[in-house]
Write an enzyme that holds these catalytic residues in place. Sequence first.
Site, short mmCIF file in Angstrom:
data_model
loop_
_atom_site.label_atom_id
_atom_site.label_comp_id
_atom_site.label_asym_id
_atom_site.label_seq_id
_atom_site.Cartn_x
_atom_site.Cartn_y
_atom_site.Cartn_z
N HIS A 55 47.48 47.55 4.40
CA HIS A 55 46.47 47.48 3.35
C HIS A 55 46.05 46.04 3.02
CE1 HIS A 55 47.31 51.73 2.72
NE2 HIS A 55 48.60 51.44 2.58
N ASP A 56 46.94 45.30 2.41
CA ASP A 56 46.59 43.99 1.85
C ASP A 56 46.12 42.96 2.88
OD1 ASP A 56 47.21 44.98 -0.67
OD2 ASP A 56 49.29 44.33 -0.55
#
Length: 311
Positions: A241-242
């Site tokens: 994700h990040d």
Amino acid sequence: MSARPLLIDCDPGQDDAVALLLALASPAELNVLGVTTVAGNVPLALTQKNARKVCELAGRADVPVYAGCPRPLLRPLATAEYVHGPSGLDGVDLPEPTLPLQAQHGVDFLIDSLMTASTSLTVATLGPPTNLAVAIVKEPRILSQIGEVVLMGGAIGEGNVTASAEFNIYVDPHAAQIVFSSGVKLTMIGLDVTHRVITTPERLAAIRGLGTRVGGVTADLLTYYGTYDIERYSLPGGPLHDPCVIAYLLQPDLFKSRPLYVEIETHSELTLGRTVVDLWNSSQREPNVNVVQAVDAEGFYTLLTERLARL
């Protein structure tokens, strides 16, 4: 061109750790002025420690780390040890950091950095957006100093902590609503995109095959981190994700996006924290968010692996 000045707000978390490594491995493009941490994946005492561990792993003890808000604005804190493990960085045993935690509160660091900057700054928000929301409320003048906020959170059509909500927004939906309604230039990278960025066995092997300490640590982190999502979603690996936020800043051509109107649900028990994305302009409201909708996953992992090799 000079490196883009960047403030990173995060809640490490294995995927935050990889995002930090990607940013710190790219000094020609990103000048990381400081890292602020927030309670999210694990409590604040661990997120600030984990951020310091990762900066030291990257050989970047010059990057200051600040602790921010220990809880959401209105709701009790929800954490995700079931994904990240009790430490937030389960899968490896990094040494206790010697890099000191800065005494200044993370929110005040964000405000001071923005108010004293000679040029606009970019803010990368990788966890619940509590710190940024409090900074906006405390000193609204920072909005004119922010060139762009690139946020990992939300989704157009799915949730991961509830049927409707993505974790970062669900943890502090009221903070998210402050940020999304602030008028700041905002790019949202949500689950629709990050669930396509899968750490397959082949991609994991390429990272481990770097033969470096950072490559080995990253592979171990991602091996642990992927376990929950592989089982839950029947995927060939865990989604990252990040790091998509940092990859977007480094190589925006890997992503496709469009301006849309987005609002945060803050009232419903059923859909609390949902990012309500008006795909077809049903509300006839002006777009307030650049919503990323697609990603070149192969290009993403090529970039990530190449940059990790530099550390």
